[in-house]
Design an enzyme around this catalytic site. Structure first.
Site: not given
Ligand code: XIL
Length: 373
Positions: A162, A267
């Protein structure tokens, strides 16, 4: 005439029964990982709870259906090095043992991230931001200790998580503010120094957004060309029933594939609940106030929503199959609905149904649907 008809319908019914049974047997003997064995790996994550209190039924599913496991929390900085130089290996060791004993590909998550990282990493004893030199050394030591301990056993590492904003800029995290974009090079180079086998992954959420896509495709390509070791782009895949438009997701798969890197869905979960304030991200510090309106399925998932979930899973995996030359792994964020973080994010205390097994660890219609692909 009547007899012939009777025979005909009986044999058709029998055939249908046999076919149904064959499908059932097939779905029973063959796991997801086998069904997609020529396409991509199929993974799940292991929570701290399951590592602490193993459950036989859970483990039977993991070993039957999945050939990759990701550490949900046990390898994050706050868990592994809660105070400086003080490492707690217990859960991470268990996680690795689980993968080794069952011959499952092990995904380490995560070396460098702005979340779930203690303050001491970024600030010195005076509470002031560290110098670039000090933070760089801190990162290198952490990677040496963690990736070094498990080198040779890890199949892939989420190296940086991220680092990019939804509108396609560098995230102003302490890593970036102190070290600039070089923090990414430092992380990947150090990971490669320590582990020369693991696939090295850049991981992020909302990977379908065009500006984010362009930025990530451009930076990974440029960094790779200028010598940074990187093997794959991780698309987290926290999606919902209505977002994102899978056409945008497909554009991203193609754009990331064009960089020459592989794509991992890292994910995957499918949120079935109403989006709070239209929020579709996965920045874990986000929180919205609870209301019953945002939590409509406490007593069970209505049939029509279950069907939507099944359809959405089918569409997702159909897309992955279409791009199986680019996609190397599809990992779900957990085995069953009860253990998924979407029960608590971005609104605490909800009842969500984002995965392929229900709270009793029974396969859901979406699970069976995937075997039809
Ligand atoms: C989540 C875990 O599932 C939660 O248990 C934890 O409280 C917060 O983090 N993106 C990531 C994952 O890369 O590490 C996050 O996992 C979900 C979003």
């Amino acid at each position: 005439m009547r007899r012939r008809q009777l025979i005909k319908s009986t044999s058709m019914a029998a055939l249908a029964l046999i076919a149904q049974r064959a499908r059932f047997v097939a779905a029973n003997d063959v796991g997801l990982k086998d069904h997609f064995k020529d396409d991509f790996l199929v993974g799940t994550m292991l929570s701290n709870e399951i590592l602490t209190e193993p459950d036989a039924k859970h483990q039977a599913i993991v070993t039957k259906d999945f050939n990759a496991i990701t550490a949900e929390n046990c390898m994050k900085w706050e868990g592994i090095q809660p105070s400086k130089g003080d490492f707690t290996w217990e859960l991470a060791d268990k996680f690795i043992e689980y993968g080794v004993a069952n011959q499952i590909n092990i995904v380490g998550h995560v070396l460098v991230w702005h979340s779930q990282t203690p303050d001491y990493v970024f600030n010195n004893w005076l509470g002031k931001p560290r110098s670039a030199k000090s933070l760089g050394e801190m990162m290198q030591k952490h990677i040496h200790a963690l990736a070094g301990r498990y080198a040779g056993k890890i199949w892939a590492w989420d190296v940086v998580n991220e680092a990019v904003t939804d509108d396609g800029k560098w995230r102003e995290s302490p890593w970036f503010k102190i070290l600039g974009e070089d923090f990414i090079r430092l992380a990947f180079n150090t990971a490669r120094e320590v582990d020369d086998k693991a696939l090295l992954v850049y991981n992020d959420y909302n990977m379908h957004l065009p500006k984010k896509r362009d930025f990530i495709a451009a930076f990974t390509r440029y960094f790779k060309t200028s010598g940074m070791p990187i093997d794959a782009i991780g698309m987290q895949g926290h999606v919902g029933l209505d977002f994102p438009d899978f056409k945008e997701l497909e554009r991203s798969i193609i754009a990331y594939g064009k960089t020459g890197l592989k794509v991992h869905f890292t994910e995957l979960d499918i949120d079935v609940l109403p989006a709070a304030w239209d929020y579709i991200g996965a920045e874990i510090s986000t929180e919205f106030e609870y209301s019953d309106k945002l939590n409509p399925y406490v007593d069970g998932l209505p049939k029509d929503i279950e069907q939507k979930l099944t359809d959405r899973y089918r569409e997702f995996f159909t897309l992955c199959l279409k791009h199986r030359d680019i996609i190397e792994r599809v990992s779900l964020w957990g085995v069953h609905d009860g253990e998924n973080w979407k029960n608590g994010f971005p609104v605490k205390g909800r009842t969500n149904y984002p995965l392929l097994f229900d709270r009793k660890l029974e396969p859901k219609p979406a699970y069976y649907e995937l075997f039809k692909l």
